[in-house]
Write a protein that holds these residues in place. Structure first.
Motif, PDB file in Angstrom:
ATOM      1  N   ILE A 116      -1.441   6.438 -17.363  1.00 54.18           N
ATOM      2  CA  ILE A 116      -2.100   7.418 -16.503  1.00 54.18           C
ATOM      3  C   ILE A 116      -3.564   7.061 -16.255  1.00 54.18           C
ATOM      4  O   ILE A 116      -4.158   7.508 -15.263  1.00 54.18           O
ATOM      5  N   VAL A 117      -4.174   6.245 -17.107  1.00 49.63           N
ATOM      6  CA  VAL A 117      -5.594   5.897 -16.947  1.00 49.63           C
ATOM      7  C   VAL A 117      -5.828   5.083 -15.675  1.00 49.63           C
ATOM      8  O   VAL A 117      -6.605   5.497 -14.796  1.00 49.63           O
ATOM      9  N   PRO A 118      -5.207   3.912 -15.493  1.00 53.67           N
ATOM     10  CA  PRO A 118      -5.432   3.189 -14.230  1.00 53.67           C
ATOM     11  C   PRO A 118      -4.869   3.908 -13.013  1.00 53.67           C
ATOM     12  O   PRO A 118      -5.384   3.749 -11.903  1.00 53.67           O
ATOM     13  N   VAL A 119      -3.813   4.712 -13.217  1.00 48.48           N
ATOM     14  CA  VAL A 119      -3.279   5.488 -12.098  1.00 48.48           C
ATOM     15  C   VAL A 119      -4.322   6.489 -11.608  1.00 48.48           C
ATOM     16  O   VAL A 119      -4.553   6.637 -10.399  1.00 48.48           O
ATOM     17  N   THR A 120      -4.973   7.165 -12.530  1.00 44.49           N
ATOM     18  CA  THR A 120      -6.008   8.134 -12.165  1.00 44.49           C
ATOM     19  C   THR A 120      -7.202   7.447 -11.519  1.00 44.49           C
ATOM     20  O   THR A 120      -7.724   7.900 -10.490  1.00 44.49           O
ATOM     21  N   LEU A 121      -7.652   6.348 -12.107  1.00 46.94           N
ATOM     22  CA  LEU A 121      -8.779   5.623 -11.538  1.00 46.94           C
ATOM     23  C   LEU A 121      -8.460   5.124 -10.132  1.00 46.94           C
ATOM     24  O   LEU A 121      -9.276   5.239  -9.213  1.00 46.94           O
ATOM     25  N   GLY A 122      -7.252   4.582  -9.955  1.00 44.35           N
ATOM     26  CA  GLY A 122      -6.849   4.108  -8.633  1.00 44.35           C
ATOM     27  C   GLY A 122      -6.770   5.224  -7.617  1.00 44.35           C
ATOM     28  O   GLY A 122      -7.217   5.079  -6.469  1.00 44.35           O
ATOM     29  N   GLY A 123      -6.210   6.364  -8.024  1.00 42.01           N
ATOM     30  CA  GLY A 123      -6.130   7.505  -7.116  1.00 42.01           C
ATOM     31  C   GLY A 123      -7.504   8.011  -6.716  1.00 42.01           C
ATOM     32  O   GLY A 123      -7.735   8.370  -5.555  1.00 42.01           O
ATOM     33  N   CYS A 124      -8.437   8.023  -7.659  1.00 44.28           N
ATOM     34  CA  CYS A 124      -9.803   8.479  -7.357  1.00 44.28           C
ATOM     35  C   CYS A 124     -10.497   7.534  -6.390  1.00 44.28           C
ATOM     36  O   CYS A 124     -11.170   7.972  -5.448  1.00 44.28           O
TER      37      CYS A 124
ATOM     38  N   GLY B 269       0.805  -1.208   0.000  1.00 41.52           N
ATOM     39  CA  GLY B 269       0.000   0.000   0.000  1.00 41.52           C
ATOM     40  C   GLY B 269       0.838   1.258   0.000  1.00 41.52           C
ATOM     41  O   GLY B 269       0.517   2.238  -0.685  1.00 41.52           O
ATOM     42  N   ILE B 270       1.931   1.236   0.761  1.00 36.83           N
ATOM     43  CA  ILE B 270       2.830   2.398   0.778  1.00 36.83           C
ATOM     44  C   ILE B 270       3.446   2.610  -0.595  1.00 36.83           C
ATOM     45  O   ILE B 270       3.554   3.744  -1.081  1.00 36.83           O
ATOM     46  N   VAL B 271       3.861   1.528  -1.224  1.00 39.94           N
ATOM     47  CA  VAL B 271       4.429   1.625  -2.579  1.00 39.94           C
ATOM     48  C   VAL B 271       3.390   2.182  -3.540  1.00 39.94           C
ATOM     49  O   VAL B 271       3.698   3.007  -4.414  1.00 39.94           O
ATOM     50  N   ALA B 272       2.132   1.738  -3.396  1.00 40.19           N
ATOM     51  CA  ALA B 272       1.073   2.232  -4.279  1.00 40.19           C
ATOM     52  C   ALA B 272       0.865   3.729  -4.097  1.00 40.19           C
ATOM     53  O   ALA B 272       0.695   4.465  -5.085  1.00 40.19           O
ATOM     54  N   ILE B 273       0.869   4.209  -2.858  1.00 40.53           N
ATOM     55  CA  ILE B 273       0.721   5.642  -2.606  1.00 40.53           C
ATOM     56  C   ILE B 273       1.878   6.421  -3.231  1.00 40.53           C
ATOM     57  O   ILE B 273       1.682   7.481  -3.835  1.00 40.53           O
ATOM     58  N   ALA B 274       3.079   5.876  -3.081  1.00 44.70           N
ATOM     59  CA  ALA B 274       4.243   6.531  -3.713  1.00 44.70           C
ATOM     60  C   ALA B 274       4.075   6.587  -5.220  1.00 44.70           C
ATOM     61  O   ALA B 274       4.509   7.546  -5.881  1.00 44.70           O
TER      62      ALA B 274
END
Length: 824
Positions: free
Chosen positions: A384-392, A360-365
């Motif tokens: 950037i698509v899955p990164v944005t979806l994951g961040g949202c 989880g820490i790695v994912a936040i980074a």
């Protein structure tokens, strides 16, 4: 482009990849079924279902089976007496009923449907693992795709609870389709950017298909459409920052929105939020393209991306803060954490670490690193698509405490892509070193990485386990055997109504004064779907929490409770039974009271000596003591005129208040909550009976206050009541007493109804019970006649003055019964 870099040596063959992937998929399926199978199928004739929503989908699957292939969009069992539109009944329930139809035929029982339904969520989870592999492999390579599935296998978070065998809900379909939507978007945008197709319609239709399926599966699809808008905007910004062509990409994005808009033509009901989301995408793509063309003549590519980004943020803030639509959207997201649904709670850093650990820490980074890597062209722009979806999804989870099941697969995406990016940076760092040094550094990094990944889960078990154990299944089991038996009794002994939850919404309405009229069952919303599915009766409320039932539960008098009922029920509709239970009386009452203006609070009454130690003496306040739930559940409906107990379960519960202390002296803190303990064995019954004889019990880790033993479930019929009128001395207290016995439990208890004679000595009150002992529709029978006791004004003792028979026929027309004058 990125296949030149590998996380570790690629598998030597496609067969090796397939074997590794198959092992992970089998592990994922086993984690959700192996430990749960014996628990769920302990009794094949009564399959256990987990959570609250499982019964919702079960009963709607049954409806579709009865009326196949019609999906129940108008629900008479959601908020009776209204017929409520329900968008949550979609392809998920339809798929369950279709498989049940193929396996068991059109006369499949509810248990047959449950036997099919319990397998849907673990199978959807396995599909999600496969989609996760495809998504990450699409962006990187096979090795990283396998790493992502391994992350998800070891750190499934709350998606494990929502996809375990026995939990029947479309949450698994939601995160499964969310991954499919990401795959479709990446596919469409890559094809468009690389100009592989002469026409865009085929990839657009394929890319939009998962979203269309989600719209027909989940009523919250509008939220996903909003996230898709944000992801498309992020992609346009990245392409602009990289100085790449965006005109074809915005065109494809707009056509994607058009396909979504056209698909809404076939979705029943008001889909205004989905339509707004589709229009936002179409208009947003067009506006971005036009603004980009205008600014490109004056600024650099990166500056244009930054200007448009700031402009969009400004517009979004204006909409969110100053428009009705924006305020509604924000409130819908933020209010989820105040719904008091048991699976929602505040998200803390400790909870996050417990679920996801180092991954989880790695994912936040990665939320910081990955956009940088994309802009520097080390990763493909589609990343950037899955990164944005994951961040949202992470942000929504943090703000609302809900949608925790959607986060874990995207944590796996973010973490695997971040590890891949770190590996790329490591490759660059060691490129100038000797081969031996380079290999040693990589081996050390890999060993440490896998140690941080695996050891916290096993053998240390410092984090949430990636498989289910029976203790977790027991905690997720809301409905126990007592409920099923009670509702079976209700279906067999209550009048057959004109309509049931399986009736078509267009079925004719029968007037309430007819014997064949339909009627509602008042029960806490948590159990509404259970009443509909296993009792085959219409619950007053089975949808999301509302203040209607809590207001009835916390009514401070019988008259107030009837006034609350009268708000929804008229001569055209009626309510006939109410069901009260241990949890609504105890652990759930705090949350439910917050929907009313009568919040239940704990009150401290000084201190009490327990085993030589002074501890606070605490009870719930008078709001709880005087409430209808307490009058019915704890007091058996005594002193009430219109609530007749007709059944109590043989299963019993020890209900108490639980106190835990922390600190000392002036810094002494305490927490006090209602708590219940099921009584399953004679030894437990004996122990709890001893505990009821004292005010406070010291358990070693806390204190139990004022414990009582009650049947787990009690059912009351609402009756007109029969009037008893008479004459005594002015100001005398008159009490009608009736001895009652439960045929199920053998328990004997006393019903009392008290009145005070007026200045002329007249008294009048209604009683709900007849004295007949041959009633077939009641499990509670009278042990004799009513006894009328009188306590003259100014005295302390009652004396028996008369007895009285009350026939059941007197309740048909509210016949008035007159007693002889008590004083001659």
């Amino acid at each position: 482009m990125t296949d030149a870099y590998t996380l570790f040596k690629k598998p030597g063959s496609r067969l090796t990849t397939l074997l590794l992937l198959a092992a992970i998929l089998i592990g994922a399926f086993g984690a959700r079924t192996w430990g749960a199978y014996d628990y769920i199928f302990a009794n094949p004739d009564e399959i256990k279902l987990l959570g609250v929503d499982s019964l919702f989908h079960l009963r709607h699957a049954k409806y579709t089976l009865v009326h196949y292939p019609e999906i129940q969009r108008m629900d008479i069992g959601a908020s009776y007496p209204d017929v409520r539109q329900n968008h949550a009944t979609g392809l998920f329930g339809f798929a369950i009923s279709s498989v049940a139809l193929m396996l068991y035929g059109s006369d499949a029982s509810l248990n047959d449907i449950a036997a099919v339904a319990v397998w849907f969520t673990p199978l959807l989870a396995v599909i999600a693992y496969l989609l996760l592999f495809i998504l990450v492999r699409q962006l990187t390579n096979t090795s990283v795709g396998l790493l992502a599935t391994l992350f998800f296998l070891l750190y499934p978070g709350k998606s494990l609870d929502r996809s375990v065998l026995g939990f029947v809900d479309h949450h698994a379909a939601e995160f499964c389709l969310s991954l499919a939507i990401a795959i479709g978007m990446v596919f469409l945008l890559r094809v468009t950017r690389e100009q592989r197709q002469g026409t865009l319609w085929k990839p657009i239709l394929l890319a939009a298909l998962p979203l269309v399926i989600l719209i027909y599966t989940w009523q919250g699809a509008a939220l996903v459409v909003l996230l898709i808008n944000i992801a498309f905007f992020a992609y346009w910004s990245v392409l602009q920052a990289r100085a790449e062509q965006i005109s074809e990409v915005t065109k494809a994005s707009a056509l994607y929105g058009l396909v979504l808009l056209l698909s809404l033509w076939f979705v029943p009901g008001n889909q205004v939020f989905l339509a707004i989301g589709a229009v936002m995408l179409i208009v947003g793509a067009w506006c971005y393209s036009r603004i980009q063309q205008y600014l490109a003549l004056r600024f650099s590519a990166a500056a244009v991306a930054g200007i448009i980004f700031i402009l969009v943020l400004f517009v979004a803030a204006i909409v969110a803060c100053f428009t009705e639509l924006g305020l509604l959207l924000v409130s819908l997201v933020l209010s989820e954490s105040t719904n008091f649904i048991h699976e929602e709670s505040t998200v803390s850093s400790a909870k996050f670490i417990e679920q996801f650990g180092v991954v989880g820490i790695v994912a936040i980074a990665g939320l910081v690193l990955l956009p940088v890597m994309v802009c520097k062209r080390r990763l493909s722009p589609e990343t950037i698509v899955p990164v944005t979806l994951g961040g949202c999804w992470l942000l929504i989870w943090y703000l609302s405490g809900d949608f925790d099941y959607a986060v874990p697969p995207f944590i796996a995406v973010l973490a695997s892509l971040t590890c891949y990016s770190f590996w790329l940076l490591l490759e660059k760092t060691v490129s100038g070193k000797s081969v031996v040094t380079s290999v040693c550094i990589k081996v050390v990094v890999l060993v440490l990485g896998f140690a941080f990944l695996i050891l916290p889960v096993y053998p240390f078990k410092a984090l949430s386990l990636p498989w289910v154990e029976e203790s977790k299944l027991q905690a997720m089991t809301i409905y126990h055997q007592a409920w099923y038996r009670s509702l079976t009794w209700l279906e067999q002994h209550s009048p057959q109504p004109a309509r049931t939850p399986l009736s078509h919404p267009d079925s004719p309405v029968v007037a309430a004064d007819s014997e064949q009229s339909d009627y509602g069952i008042m029960v806490a919303w948590d159990y509404g779907n259970l009443v509909a599915s296993h009792g085959n009766r219409i619950p007053v409320w089975s949808s999301l929490p509302s203040n209607y039932i809590p207001r009835w539960l916390l009514a401070q008098s019988e008259q107030e409770s009837l006034e609350v009922l009268s708000e929804r029920f008229t001569n055209e509709r009626t309510i006939r039974y109410v069901i009260v239970d241990k949890d609504t009386y105890g652990p759930l009452i705090h949350a439910k009271s917050k929907f009313t203006d009568k919040p239940v609070e704990a009150v401290r009454h000084g201190e009490i000596n327990v085993n030589g130690k002074q501890v606070p003496y605490i009870t719930l306040d008078n709001t709880h003591k005087n409430s209808m739930i307490a009058r019915l559940y704890a007091n058996d409906g005594s002193e009430l005129s219109h609530y007749r107990m007709v059944y109590e379960s043989s299963a019993q519960t020890y209900s108490t208040g639980f106190l835990q202390l922390s600190g000392t002296g002036d810094k002494l803190n305490y927490t006090f909550v209602p708590k219940t303990f099921p009584i399953d064995t004679p030894d437990e019954l004996q122990r709890y009976q001893q505990w009821t004889k004292v005010d406070v019990v010291d358990t070693g880790n806390g204190y139990l206050y004022n414990g009582q033993i009650h049947s787990t479930i009690k059912i009351f019929e609402i009756v007109r009541g029969t009037i008893i009128k008479g004459q005594a001395g002015p100001g005398d207290q008159i009490q009608a007493r009736l001895s009652l016995r439960s045929k199920t439990t053998g328990r004997q208890f006393m019903f009392n109804r008290t009145a005070i004679a007026d200045g002329q000595g007249n008294f009048e009150f209604a009683v709900p019970y007849s004295t007949e002992q041959s009633l077939s529709d009641s499990d509670i029978i009278a042990e004799g006649d009513y006894q009328l006791w009188v306590r003259p004004k100014g005295t302390d003792s009652f004396s028996l003055k008369a007895t009285m028979t009350v026939p059941e026929s007197s309740f048909k027309d509210r016949k008035l019964l007159f007693t002889p004058e008590l004083y001659q």
